[in-house]
Design an enzyme around this catalytic site. Structure first.
Site, PDB file in Angstrom:
ATOM      1  N   LEU A 189       0.809  -1.211   0.000  1.00 37.39           N
ATOM      2  CA  LEU A 189       0.000   0.000   0.000  1.00 37.39           C
ATOM      3  C   LEU A 189       0.844   1.265   0.000  1.00 37.39           C
ATOM      4  O   LEU A 189       0.384   2.327  -0.437  1.00 37.39           O
ATOM      5  CB  LEU A 189      -0.930   0.000   1.222  1.00 37.39           C
TER       6      LEU A 189
ATOM      7  N   ARG B 172       5.271   2.720   0.548  1.00 37.42           N
ATOM      8  CA  ARG B 172       6.664   2.443   0.919  1.00 37.42           C
ATOM      9  C   ARG B 172       7.428   3.760   0.933  1.00 37.42           C
ATOM     10  O   ARG B 172       7.284   4.582   0.043  1.00 37.42           O
ATOM     11  CB  ARG B 172       7.297   1.466  -0.077  1.00 37.42           C
TER      12      ARG B 172
ATOM     13  N   PHE C  91      12.454   3.710   5.571  1.00 34.54           N
ATOM     14  CA  PHE C  91      12.652   2.380   6.145  1.00 34.54           C
ATOM     15  C   PHE C  91      11.328   1.736   6.550  1.00 34.54           C
ATOM     16  O   PHE C  91      11.294   0.838   7.384  1.00 34.54           O
ATOM     17  CB  PHE C  91      13.580   2.476   7.372  1.00 34.54           C
TER      18      PHE C  91
ATOM     19  N   LYS D   3       2.177  -2.481   9.179  1.00 30.87           N
ATOM     20  CA  LYS D   3       3.125  -1.379   9.005  1.00 30.87           C
ATOM     21  C   LYS D   3       4.475  -1.881   9.490  1.00 30.87           C
ATOM     22  O   LYS D   3       4.660  -2.132  10.682  1.00 30.87           O
ATOM     23  CB  LYS D   3       2.664  -0.164   9.807  1.00 30.87           C
TER      24      LYS D   3
ATOM     25  N   ASP E 157       0.402  15.079  13.931  1.00 28.13           N
ATOM     26  CA  ASP E 157       0.618  14.999  12.480  1.00 28.13           C
ATOM     27  C   ASP E 157      -0.711  14.859  11.744  1.00 28.13           C
ATOM     28  O   ASP E 157      -0.845  14.053  10.822  1.00 28.13           O
ATOM     29  CB  ASP E 157       1.538  13.823  12.154  1.00 28.13           C
TER      30      ASP E 157
END
Length: 263
Positions: free
Chosen positions: A14, A16, A19, A37, A123
Site C-alpha cells: 500500500l 513504501r 525504512f 506497518k 501529524d
C-alpha cells in the site's frame, strides 16, 4: 511472515518510504485482511515502538470505540518491527479529489478522544485520515499514523505544529492537533492545501467551488469563525478539540438562528 500467534501473507503493497513499508495482508488462520506497518532500521523501529506504546495506551482507554484506527498487535520478525491494524479504505486526501465529504465530517471525535487520554497526534493531515468504507459508510472516518505522537503537556508552544514538532524539547498540547484539524477543514473547503494564499479572504474564496458560493451566508460565516478559532496563532486562544464538536457550525444552531431572524 509470522508472529507468535499468526501467519501473514502479503496481498498488496500500500505504501513504501524510507525504512517503512505498509502492506495489505491475509492473516492466518482467520483469512481476515489486515494492514501491517513494517519498520526496519534503528530509528524507524524506535518510532514504531513509540507508536505501539501510544496505541496501547489509547486502546486501554477505549479507542476501539472511537474514530481512531483499530490497533491489534505488534511484534518483531527478524530485524523488522510490525504493527497490525484493521483494514480501512481510502485516505481523506484521495477523497478530497472527488469532493465526497463536506467539512462537517472533519474527524473531531478522534481528536477529542486523544485529547481526553492525554495524547497529541501531532501529524493531523488529510493523508492521516482514512474513510472506513467510502461506499457503505461514506461519512465515517478514522485517524491513523501515531508515529509522531507525544504525551500532552500543560505548557503550550507558541508555534504551529509544523514548527514546534521539529524544535528540540518543544512542548505539545491539544492546540497542535487543533491546528491540524483547521488545516484539514480549510483544505476540504478549498480542495487544495491551505497556505498558498496571501490573506484569509484569498485563501477561502479564490477558486471556491460554485456550490459553496451558493451556500447560505450564515453557514459560510460560521465555518470561517470555526477555522479562525482553530488556526489562532496563539495556542492558548485556540479552540479545543472537544469544543469543536459543540461549535454552532457543527451543531447547525447558526442556521436555526438565521431562520428566526428572517421570519
Amino acid at each position: 511472515m509470522s508472529s507468535s500467534t499468526s501467519a501473514y501473507r502479503v496481498q498488496e503493497i500500500l505504501g513504501r518510504g524510507g525504512f517503512r513499508t505498509v502492506a495489505l495482508c491475509k492473516k492466518r488462520p482467520t483469512n481476515h485482511l489486515v494492514v501491517l506497518k513494517m519498520s526496519k532500521g534503528e530509528k524507524s523501529i524506535a518510532a514504531s515502538e513509540n507508536e505501539a506504546t501510544y496505541l496501547s495506551r489509547m486502546r486501554a482507554k477505549g479507542s476501539q470505540d472511537s474514530n481512531i484506527v483499530r490497533y491489534m498487535d505488534s511484534f518483531m520478525v527478524d530485524d523488522v518491527h510490525c504493527l497490525e491494524f484493521e483494514r480501512l479504505d481510502i485516505s481523506l486526501s484521495q477523497d478530497i479529489e472527488h469532493h465526497r465529504l463536506t467539512v462537517k465530517e472533519i474527524p473531531g471525535q478522534g481528536s477529542w478522544f486523544s485529547e481526553a487520554v492525554g495524547v497529541v497526534h501531532a501529524d493531523l493531515k488529510p493523508a492521516n485520515v482514512m474513510l472506513v468504507d467510502h461506499v457503505l459508510q461514506p461519512l465515517r472516518v478514522k485517524l491513523i499514523d501515531f508515529g509522531l505522537a507525544h504525551v500532552m503537556v500543560t505548557k503550550v508552544s507558541l508555534c504551529p505544529p509544523q514548527i514546534s514538532r521539529n524544535a528540540a524539547g518543544s512542548p505539545y498540547s491539544h492546540a497542535v492537533d487543533t491546528w491540524g484539524l483547521g488545516c484539514i477543514a480549510a483544505e476540504m473547503w478549498r480542495g487544495t492545501s491551505l497556505f498558498q494564499g496571501l490573506s484569509a479572504a484569498h485563501m477561502f474564496y479564490e477558486e471556491t467551488p460554485p456550490e459553496f458560493k451558493a451556500a447560505e451566508e450564515c453557514d459560510v460565516s460560521s465555518f470561517m469563525d470555526l477555522v479562525t478559532e482553530m488556526l489562532s496563532m496563539n495556542p492558548r486562544e485556540r479552540i479545543t478539540p472537544s469544543d469543536i464538536l459543540h461549535h454552532p457550525f457543527l451543531e447547525l444552531s447558526h442556521l436555526d438562528s438565521s431562520r428566526h431572524s428572517s421570519s
